[in-house]
Design a protein around this motif. Structure first.
Motif, mmCIF file in Angstrom:
data_model
loop_
_atom_site.group_PDB
_atom_site.id
_atom_site.type_symbol
_atom_site.label_atom_id
_atom_site.label_comp_id
_atom_site.label_asym_id
_atom_site.label_seq_id
_atom_site.Cartn_x
_atom_site.Cartn_y
_atom_site.Cartn_z
ATOM 1 N N MET A 1 65.196 78.137 62.202
ATOM 2 C CA MET A 1 64.484 77.695 60.596
ATOM 3 C C MET A 1 63.864 76.769 60.464
ATOM 4 O O MET A 1 64.249 75.796 60.385
ATOM 5 C CB MET A 1 65.043 78.136 59.626
ATOM 6 C CG MET A 1 64.770 78.973 58.002
ATOM 7 S SD MET A 1 66.111 78.399 56.556
ATOM 8 C CE MET A 1 67.061 79.799 57.108
ATOM 9 N N ASN A 2 62.437 77.004 59.153
ATOM 10 C CA ASN A 2 61.695 75.383 60.025
ATOM 11 C C ASN A 2 62.001 75.288 58.033
ATOM 12 O O ASN A 2 61.722 75.809 57.448
ATOM 13 C CB ASN A 2 60.143 75.651 60.334
ATOM 14 C CG ASN A 2 59.468 76.473 59.981
ATOM 15 O OD1 ASN A 2 59.611 76.982 58.714
ATOM 16 N ND2 ASN A 2 59.045 77.573 60.076
ATOM 17 N N ARG A 3 61.125 74.039 58.179
ATOM 18 C CA ARG A 3 60.465 73.171 56.893
ATOM 19 C C ARG A 3 60.272 74.486 55.302
ATOM 20 O O ARG A 3 61.114 74.688 54.392
ATOM 21 C CB ARG A 3 60.485 72.741 57.168
ATOM 22 C CG ARG A 3 61.028 71.838 55.379
ATOM 23 C CD ARG A 3 59.828 69.773 55.800
ATOM 24 N NE ARG A 3 59.622 69.033 54.615
ATOM 25 C CZ ARG A 3 60.404 68.809 53.895
ATOM 26 N NH1 ARG A 3 61.428 68.394 54.432
ATOM 27 N NH2 ARG A 3 60.237 67.962 52.654
ATOM 28 N N SER A 6 62.606 76.836 54.721
ATOM 29 C CA SER A 6 63.782 76.389 53.956
ATOM 30 C C SER A 6 64.083 76.572 52.773
ATOM 31 O O SER A 6 64.482 76.264 51.737
ATOM 32 C CB SER A 6 64.977 75.593 55.238
ATOM 33 O OG SER A 6 63.708 74.316 54.376
ATOM 34 N N VAL A 9 63.457 79.536 51.356
ATOM 35 C CA VAL A 9 64.853 79.969 50.323
ATOM 36 C C VAL A 9 65.660 79.110 48.960
ATOM 37 O O VAL A 9 66.181 79.991 48.694
ATOM 38 C CB VAL A 9 65.914 79.524 51.662
ATOM 39 C CG1 VAL A 9 67.726 79.596 51.321
ATOM 40 C CG2 VAL A 9 65.906 80.132 53.089
ATOM 41 N N LEU A 10 65.345 78.285 48.743
ATOM 42 C CA LEU A 10 65.230 77.286 47.936
ATOM 43 C C LEU A 10 64.605 77.644 46.629
ATOM 44 O O LEU A 10 65.018 77.643 45.606
ATOM 45 C CB LEU A 10 64.971 75.804 48.251
ATOM 46 C CG LEU A 10 66.325 75.186 49.412
ATOM 47 C CD1 LEU A 10 65.628 73.831 49.778
ATOM 48 C CD2 LEU A 10 68.021 74.855 48.601
ATOM 49 N N ASN A 186 67.719 64.544 44.017
ATOM 50 C CA ASN A 186 67.866 66.742 44.351
ATOM 51 C C ASN A 186 66.934 66.996 43.986
ATOM 52 O O ASN A 186 66.389 67.629 43.430
ATOM 53 C CB ASN A 186 67.751 65.926 42.350
ATOM 54 C CG ASN A 186 68.732 67.831 42.425
ATOM 55 O OD1 ASN A 186 70.224 68.473 43.143
ATOM 56 N ND2 ASN A 186 68.370 68.039 40.730
ATOM 57 N N GLN A 187 66.165 66.827 45.267
ATOM 58 C CA GLN A 187 65.131 67.447 45.508
ATOM 59 C C GLN A 187 64.891 67.071 47.280
ATOM 60 O O GLN A 187 65.141 66.511 47.593
ATOM 61 C CB GLN A 187 63.539 66.587 44.693
ATOM 62 C CG GLN A 187 62.967 65.446 45.317
ATOM 63 C CD GLN A 187 62.218 64.976 44.516
ATOM 64 O OE1 GLN A 187 61.034 65.308 44.430
ATOM 65 N NE2 GLN A 187 62.459 63.930 43.403
ATOM 66 N N PRO A 188 63.964 68.592 48.097
ATOM 67 C CA PRO A 188 64.630 68.559 49.150
ATOM 68 C C PRO A 188 63.206 67.425 49.868
ATOM 69 O O PRO A 188 61.978 67.052 49.349
ATOM 70 C CB PRO A 188 63.247 69.538 49.604
ATOM 71 C CG PRO A 188 63.273 70.331 48.709
ATOM 72 C CD PRO A 188 63.593 69.686 47.182
#
Lengths: 207, 568
Positions: A1-3, A6, A9-10, A186-188
């Motif tokens: 799974m790439n960025r 992902s 997904v989030l 709290n964040q990617p």
């Protein structure tokens, strides 16, 4: 799974974290919660959802107590040029919930508020919330410093310490408080270690 | 027809597994991928981190702001359960105070664990001091499985060449945070070695795996990861095994007993559905227990039959004995140098960025074995408890504008450390069936008898002395108080570290062990135990990586023995 996948997904894209913030503002949250409460929430156990609903179904503090809590909360964390006050961040509502969630806070809070009113009555002839702000501060000065306690004032000091702790926890866990204290996570993101200027500032380049 | 009926399944599975955590999950994964028909029973609810994780929630999304009222490690933590479960008590013998943590959910405790993934070393398996029994296997025998798990699951770390802390196949480790650089400096002054952490978090892409994404550095592994960036048995083992079509999972299934036939062979399991309280029986050619060290011991002791009058796999009488949890003690404070520090995102990974493997020679010490140190601190996300006890930082308490400034000044200055050490496995520390008490399902409960000995207390004392030296070395102020002899130097009660192991131990001698070197019961050849029960003696290493390696090894052994075990 790439960025990119992902982030999907989030439920995020690289630019949409602001939207997440928006959706999580306290005001909007209450509406969503009320709707979702009808069925199980993902990742919450049924007993937890039911327990929260039960705690929200009644009030612990009287109106007089809530008003006193609000006065105290804003004495502890007032508005300044950086951020709003404890009541701006709805700290009294948090305190109302938390004493139901953690009943061991109930007697210290209720008894402490009563102690405060009796103190105010004997010194200034009115309850704490009714006396002038100078008179309120005069009382607070006597109970705000656990290191130097005048005879007979220990119960007030204990109460004020608990009130200060709950106010701080209630304030800094809101959007206003988190912004104030400057928590930026709290964040990617990508963690590549301490920024170079910070390393240099503390002389940690070679550690 | 009676109202009370046991629903018996006609299907016979190749294997029935109890538990879906690290041990049960790995066994299920290996067997299902090899084409066996496998049934797994999990006492708790279904849990998929993808949909159920509380990751990236803000504190205000919890009415208690993330406090641990219903979940000990906080409202967002991924453990359904805790040290006390409603209707599922356990009891204590004499003055024992063992705390038993249970996660009732798919993936068990691996959904919220610290992801600290350490291998046990050669001396942990074959101790040179003669103080504890040897494992029947060596590090070299388990090494290939540790290697396979490193490659399959992913782990970060650095190659260090420390014999007692064997290296793995590592991804790049996360860089230290600022507070951790101070720790490193302070530890060096105290003579303590600090190396990169070792954690099962993907800091790089895991080649050949399309389901899992690399870490995006939110530091919230304890909530479990929606992109499967860290290791949970749910996301990395059980759900992929379900997707093979060969594994069926039944959740809310609390196993009551292992059923055996007249010859003493295991033929299946009986369980109660925790929601509707219906009773069921399922059949398997082999039975695998991965219910957790204490729960598997309980199950064996509750599975009495004419062929196994002392409980299943318990001719030796060792089941429940040699229970041991890691020692643990901690110290905390703040770094005055960091007051008013610059703000930036330093969430990093949710496992440790740095740690200290055991660094001393016991010949010069008054206690055996050793401990490692885990470190933390920094600009974390505020939650319930934030700002608590400001008088310990600003020296006064106070209120108003100056107090508000103080919260800003001290934010991000915290620093803390915790030791995790070897506790000696003792026959006298055990769990057994309480003859008087049953849980809400009518299943007899465990009674614990566990006491720390001087060896563990002396170790905790040494931890506290070391912590103080490190804090001193980095110029930190201790605010947590310095625990002394009145609290056994802050030594946590057994069970609090949640590394309990050893209750169904393995060995070559059937008189002294329940399982052989393949984690196969001496007294019941089609019964295996794959959780931390088989451990003979834990090192100062967290148990999970060894549970995974042992379980994989046992599962591969089962595949080699397919004909003997009469599997399809």
């Amino acid at each position: 799974m790439n960025r990119r996948e992902s982030l999907k997904v989030l439920g995020l894209t690289a630019v949409s974290t602001g939207i997440v913030l928006e959706a999580c503002k306290p005001g909007k949250e209450t509406e969503t919660v009320a709707k979702i409460d009808e069925k199980a929430k993902p990742g919450r156990q049924q007993f937890e959802t039911e327990r929260d609903r039960q705690l929200n179904s009644y009030k612990f503090f009287s109106e007089h107590e809530m008003a006193t809590i609000a006065v105290l909360a804003d004495i502890i964390i007032p508005k300044d040029d950086k951020s709003g006050s404890a009541t701006d961040a709805k700290v009294p509502d948090f305190i109302e919930f938390i004493v139901k969630d953690m009943p061991y806070h109930q007697i210290p809070m209720r008894g402490g508020l009563k102690w405060l009113d009796m103190q105010s009555l004997s010194r200034f002839g009115k309850s704490f919330k009714e006396v002038s702000s100078d008179q309120q501060i005069a009382i607070v000065e006597d109970i705000a410093y656990p290191g130097k306690v005048k005879p007979g004032m220990q119960p007030g000091v204990n109460f004020f310490s608990l009130m200060r702790n709950l106010t701080a926890s209630g304030f800094y866990t809101t959007e206003i408080g988190i912004k104030d204290v400057g928590y930026m996570g709290n964040q990617p993101n990508i963690w590549e270690g301490v920024p170079a200027d910070v390393l240099k500032h503390y002389g940690m380049e070679d550690v | 027809m009676s109202e009370f009926e046991i629903k018996k399944s006609a299907t016979e599975y190749d294997a029935v597994i109890v538990g879906s955590g690290a041990g049960g999950g790995m066994a299920g994964y290996v067997l299902a991928n090899a084409g066996l028909k496998v049934l797994m029973l999990e006492a708790g609810e279904y849990f998929d981190p993808r949909t159920d994780s509380q990751q990236l929630k803000w504190p205000w999304e919890s009415p208690r702001r993330g406090a641990g009222t219903t979940r000990h490690f906080g409202d967002f933590d991924a453990a359904y359960g805790g040290w006390e479960l409603d209707g599922e008590p356990y009891t204590q013998k004499d003055n024992s105070e063992f705390s038993w943590f249970r996660s009732r959910m798919l993936g068990g405790k691996t959904n919220h664990w610290g992801r600290i993934s350490l291998r046990m070393g050669p001396d942990d398996f074959k101790p040179k001091d003669g103080l504890t029994d040897e494992w029947p296997i060596t590090y070299q025998e388990l090494k290939p499985f540790y290697d396979k798990i490193d490659r399959m699951i992913g782990i970060y770390g650095t190659v260090e060449g420390i014999e007692s802390e064997p290296d793995g196949i590592f991804m790049k480790p996360p860089k230290p945070r600022l507070n951790e650089l101070f720790i490193k400096k302070g530890a060096k002054k105290a003579g303590v070695n600090v190396i990169a952490g070792r954690g099962s978090v993907l800091t790089e892409e895991l080649k050949g795996n399309k389901d899992r994404a690399p870490c995006f550095y939110c530091g919230q592994c304890g909530r479990s990861c929606k992109v499967y960036g860290d290791f949970s048995a749910s996301s990395c083992l059980v759900i992929p095994a379900i997707n093979t079509g060969n594994l069926k999972v039944i959740t809310n299934a609390m196993v009551r007993e292992v059923i055996t036939d007249k010859t003493g062979k295991a033929i299946g399991l009986s369980y109660v559905n925790t929601k509707d309280l219906q009773e069921y029986q399922v059949n398997g050619k082999i039975v695998i227990l991965g219910a957790s060290a204490c729960e598997s011991a309980r199950l064996l002791l509750n599975s009495k039959s004419p062929a196994h009058p002392n409980g299943l796999a318990n001719n030796s009488g060792v089941v429940g004995k040699y229970l041991h949890d890691s020692t643990g003690a901690s110290l905390g404070g703040y770094l005055p140098q960091l007051v008013d520090r610059k703000r930036y995102n330093e969430d990093g990974v949710g496992s440790v960025h740095i740690y200290s493997p055991w660094w001393l020679d016991n010949k010069k010490l008054d206690f055996p074995r050793g401990y490692h140190i885990e470190y933390g601190g920094g600009m974390g996300m505020p939650g319930y408890g934030f700002g608590w006890g400001i008088e310990n930082l600003n020296g006064k308490g106070g209120y108003g504008a100056s107090l508000k400034n103080d919260y800003r000044h001290w934010y991000g200055t915290s620093v803390g450390m915790a030791g995790r050490g070897t506790a000696i496995a003792r026959e006298s520390n055990y769990c057994e069936i309480d003859p008087n008490v049953v849980d809400k399902f009518g299943i007899p409960v465990l009674r614990f008898n566990y006491k720390w000995a001087p060896e563990e207390v002396k170790q905790a004392k040494h931890m506290q002395e070391t912590f103080q030296e490190i804090m001193h070395g980095m110029g930190a102020v201790i605010t947590s108080g310095i625990p002394g002899p009145e609290t056994n130097y802050g030594l946590e009660a057994p069970g609090k570290i949640i590394h309990e192991v050893g209750t169904v131990r393995m060995g070559d001698d059937p008189k002294k062990s329940a399982l052989n070197r393949w984690c196969q019961a001496h007294d019941c050849k089609n019964l295996f135990v794959v959780d931390a029960g088989p451990f003979v003696q834990q090192g100062d290493k967290n148990a999970t990586w060894t549970i995974l390696a042992l379980s994989m090894r046992t599962a591969e052994y089962i595949l080699q023995q397919k004909e003997k075990l009469n599997l399809s």
